[in-house]
Scaffold this motif. Structure first.
Motif, short mmCIF file in Angstrom:
data_model
loop_
_atom_site.label_atom_id
_atom_site.label_comp_id
_atom_site.label_asym_id
_atom_site.label_seq_id
_atom_site.Cartn_x
_atom_site.Cartn_y
_atom_site.Cartn_z
N GLY A 85 -7.98 3.50 -3.85
CA GLY A 85 -8.54 2.78 -2.85
C GLY A 85 -7.51 2.04 -1.95
N ASP A 86 -8.04 1.51 -1.08
CA ASP A 86 -7.10 0.69 0.03
C ASP A 86 -6.37 -0.64 -0.53
OD1 ASP A 86 -7.59 2.39 2.23
OD2 ASP A 86 -9.38 1.36 2.78
N ARG A 88 -3.65 -1.73 0.19
CA ARG A 88 -2.86 -2.53 1.22
C ARG A 88 -3.47 -2.40 2.52
NH1 ARG A 88 2.87 1.02 1.72
NH2 ARG A 88 2.04 3.05 0.97
N SER A 116 -5.86 -3.19 -5.07
CA SER A 116 -4.28 -3.41 -5.14
C SER A 116 -3.47 -3.10 -6.52
CB SER A 116 -3.76 -4.66 -4.58
OG SER A 116 -4.28 -4.92 -3.26
N ARG A 117 -4.20 -2.87 -7.56
CA ARG A 117 -3.87 -2.71 -9.06
C ARG A 117 -2.34 -3.50 -9.11
NH1 ARG A 117 -2.84 3.39 -8.80
NH2 ARG A 117 -2.22 2.67 -6.75
N ALA A 119 -0.13 -4.52 -7.13
CA ALA A 119 0.91 -4.50 -6.11
C ALA A 119 0.64 -5.73 -5.03
CB ALA A 119 1.10 -3.32 -5.57
N LYS A 122 1.51 -5.35 0.75
CA LYS A 122 2.01 -5.51 1.72
C LYS A 122 2.93 -4.15 2.32
CE LYS A 122 1.62 -10.06 1.66
NZ LYS A 122 0.82 -10.70 2.48
N ARG A 160 11.16 -6.13 -2.24
CA ARG A 160 11.23 -4.90 -3.15
C ARG A 160 12.31 -4.51 -3.75
NH1 ARG A 160 6.70 -4.85 -1.87
NH2 ARG A 160 5.29 -3.54 -0.31
N ASP A 248 -5.67 12.15 -2.75
CA ASP A 248 -6.05 11.00 -1.97
C ASP A 248 -5.29 11.08 -0.53
OD1 ASP A 248 -3.95 10.55 -3.93
OD2 ASP A 248 -3.70 8.64 -3.01
N ASN A 249 -4.33 11.81 -0.38
CA ASN A 249 -3.56 11.78 0.89
C ASN A 249 -4.08 13.20 1.83
OD1 ASN A 249 -2.28 9.43 0.35
ND2 ASN A 249 -0.34 10.70 -0.61
N THR A 481 6.05 1.85 -0.84
CA THR A 481 5.93 0.54 -1.51
C THR A 481 7.11 -0.10 -2.06
OG1 THR A 481 5.96 2.02 -3.47
CG2 THR A 481 3.86 1.41 -2.96
P1 AMP Z 1 0.15 5.94 -1.22
O1 AMP Z 1 0.90 6.68 -2.33
O2 AMP Z 1 1.06 5.10 -0.14
O3 AMP Z 1 -0.65 7.08 -0.93
O4 AMP Z 1 -0.60 5.07 -2.08
C1 AMP Z 1 -1.25 5.39 -3.31
C2 AMP Z 1 -2.19 4.13 -3.82
O5 AMP Z 1 -1.34 3.08 -3.79
C3 AMP Z 1 -3.16 3.50 -2.60
O6 AMP Z 1 -4.42 3.23 -3.18
C4 AMP Z 1 -2.52 2.54 -2.15
O7 AMP Z 1 -3.31 1.51 -1.35
C5 AMP Z 1 -1.78 1.95 -3.25
N1 AMP Z 1 -0.67 1.12 -2.82
C6 AMP Z 1 0.53 1.54 -2.39
N2 AMP Z 1 1.40 0.68 -2.01
C7 AMP Z 1 0.67 -0.66 -2.31
C8 AMP Z 1 1.27 -2.02 -2.14
N3 AMP Z 1 2.26 -2.20 -1.63
N4 AMP Z 1 0.16 -2.95 -2.45
C9 AMP Z 1 -1.12 -2.52 -2.82
N5 AMP Z 1 -1.52 -1.27 -3.16
C10 AMP Z 1 -0.46 -0.36 -2.77
#
Ligand code: AMP
Ligand code: MG
Length: 481
Positions: A85-86, A88, A116-117, A119, A122, A160, A248-249, A481
């Protein structure tokens, strides 16, 4: 500023998202507005320059916006995560562009959400500008892609591994943010009613003609397979490595989405991987067509009960579509390769003509982009490939075979489809390093070149050159991230 939102996702898909707000940011500053895209969307770019810092940081919600975090799941490196899910990002609304197409506006880096699990929700300056830049590069190449409308600095430091980095938010425009993983989210919960509602919505939004097909859900699956096969073929033809082709991408629309550890390959080697987290090379350049099919198999599984009430027949139907993916991909790729080579028509031996060049390129680690571009000169000059090809002598035989197949005005045709400028890793890094030091000049210059990558211009010679020897061997990309 009037956006004239019409938020169909919020209206029609209750239960597929969580209403949410952007986190407050201390000192938002508009870094870049994509005036070209603002124009496409029918927005007033001058006014956005003035008001964009507040709007694109989520500080001020434009009238009619409906900010929400979308639910989705996904296979990440082959393993299933039922809840992504979204984490960020926020969809803030949908607008209709000048050609009547519905487009999502999303803030990425706007703070924590229920997804956000652990994280922080940001984003930081480097990855935000990188996504902006590579998206524009893809758009310039004519490849379907999400695009950045704006980048803002938040004025907030974000922690980070490398230490404190400047916070930033990207405003992303997409045909939609429905992913393979959005279907998987509901299928994994055996909520087939919602899978069906999402499929109906996706058909209406992306493939409206299919609503009248005898088997609309199967036709939808086939259309997505076709769009994604076309997309991956286009990536392969320009040497693009997405880097994190998790389900998911992969967007249902067929647009490239989620520019994280992506990169363009220089010296041709199918095993090329840049992503720091892709330890097994699952998403290596040459694996992308196989991952395409793997991801489409996961989509088929999620949609299965919609294909037929009988499980056996449903699986047969899904497999019949899946069985065509390789051929669809191959046909698009070969068609694109014929154009890259400037061939006239289509002949039996074209595939081996292309493969023989690729084999020679791989042996020489020849620069993918420059080799194809220089073919335009090689139409008439025997020595044209020498600067990019150590083993140019071994190509004499190939050149004469190739020349017999050339279309009229081959050189012009070759230049029209083979870019001279791509987002080379060392130039991207240089632009991001300058941006960190407060200078967006190199970023603007690179985007300027990439906006018209097929036209060679005086003064941009440096941007056409490969990286210094060794640069790409040690080069690593990271998730945002
Ligand atoms: P991504 O690898 O960027 O496609 O992200 C995979 C999952 O991790 C998605 O659900 C993102 O919303 C979540 N995610 C990645 N970076 C963050 C972050 N900094 N904070 C919260 N969720 C994140
Ligand atoms: Mg993602």
């Amino acid at each position: 500023m009037t956006f004239r939102f019409d938020n169909s996702y919020a209206r029609e898909l209750e239960g597929f998202y969580v209403d949410w707000q952007a986190a407050p940011v201390p000192a938002p500053r508009l870094l870049r507005l994509n005036r070209d895209l603002a124009g496409d969307l029918g927005l007033d770019a001058d006014r956005l320059e003035a008001e964009g810092a507040a709007i694109f940081s989520g500080k001020r919600l434009p009238e009619g916006a409906h900010p929400l975090a979308q639910a989705y799941a996904g296979h990440q490196f082959g393993g299933f995560s039922p809840q992504l899910g979204d984490g960020r990002a926020l969809l803030i609304g949908e607008v209709t562009d000048r050609s009547g197409r519905r487009r999502d506006l999303q803030l990425k880096g706007s703070g924590r959400t229920p997804f956000s699990r652990g994280a922080d929700g940001k984003a930081t300056l480097g990855p935000v500008l990188r996504e902006y830049l590579v998206g524009e590069a893809m758009h310039g190449l004519g490849i379907p892609t999400t695009r950045a409308l704006a980048a803002v600095a938040t004025g907030e430091p974000v922690l980070r591994q490398a230490g404190e980095l400047p916070g930033a938010i990207l405003t992303r425009v997409a045909a939609s943010h429905i992913r393979v993983g959005t279907f998987q989210f509901f299928a994994a919960r055996s909520d087939m009613e919602r899978v069906r509602r999402l499929a109906d919505y996706a058909i209406a939004r992306h493939y409206p003609a299919l609503a009248e097909a005898p088997e609309p859900y199967l036709a939808f699956y086939e259309a997505v397979a076709d769009a994604q096969a076309d997309l991956v073929a286009r990536w392969m033809l320009v040497g693009f490595i997405h880097g994190v082709m998790n389900t998911d991408n992969m967007a249902i629309s067929g647009e490239t989405i989620d520019y994280g550890p992506c990169a363009f390959m220089e010296g041709f080697e199918p095993g090329t991987v840049f992503s720091s987290i892709d330890l097994q090379g699952r998403y290596a350049y040459g694996n992308q067509p196989f991952i395409l099919a793997w991801n489409l198999a996961r989509l088929g599984e999620a949609l299965l009960p919609l294909f037929d009430a009988d499980a056996g027949r449903a699986a047969e139907k899904a497999n019949a579509v899946l069985g065509t993916v390789g051929a669809r991909y191959q046909a698009r790729w070969l068609e694109g390769m014929r154009a890259k080579l400037g061939l006239a028509g289509a002949e039996e031996g074209d595939l081996s003509l292309a493969e023989d060049l690729l084999a020679a390129m791989q042996r020489a680690r020849a620069d993918w982009t420059l080799t194809f571009r220089r073919l335009a000169d090689a139409v008439t000059e025997d020595e044209a490939l020498r600067p990019v090809f150590q083993e140019a002598d071994t190509l004499q035989n190939w050149l004469s075979r190739w020349r017999r197949r050339l279309a009229p005005e081959a050189a012009r045709r070759i230049r029209a489809v083979n870019p001279i400028y791509i987002a080379r890793n060392h130039r991207v890094e240089e632009a991001l390093a300058a941006a960190h030091a407060g200078d967006l000049g190199p970023f603007d210059r690179l985007i300027g070149a990439l906006s018209d990558p097929f036209t060679e211009r005086a003064g941009l010679e440096d941007l056409a050159q490969p990286a210094p020897a060794g640069f790409n061997e040690g080069y690593r990309t990271f998730c945002g991230t």
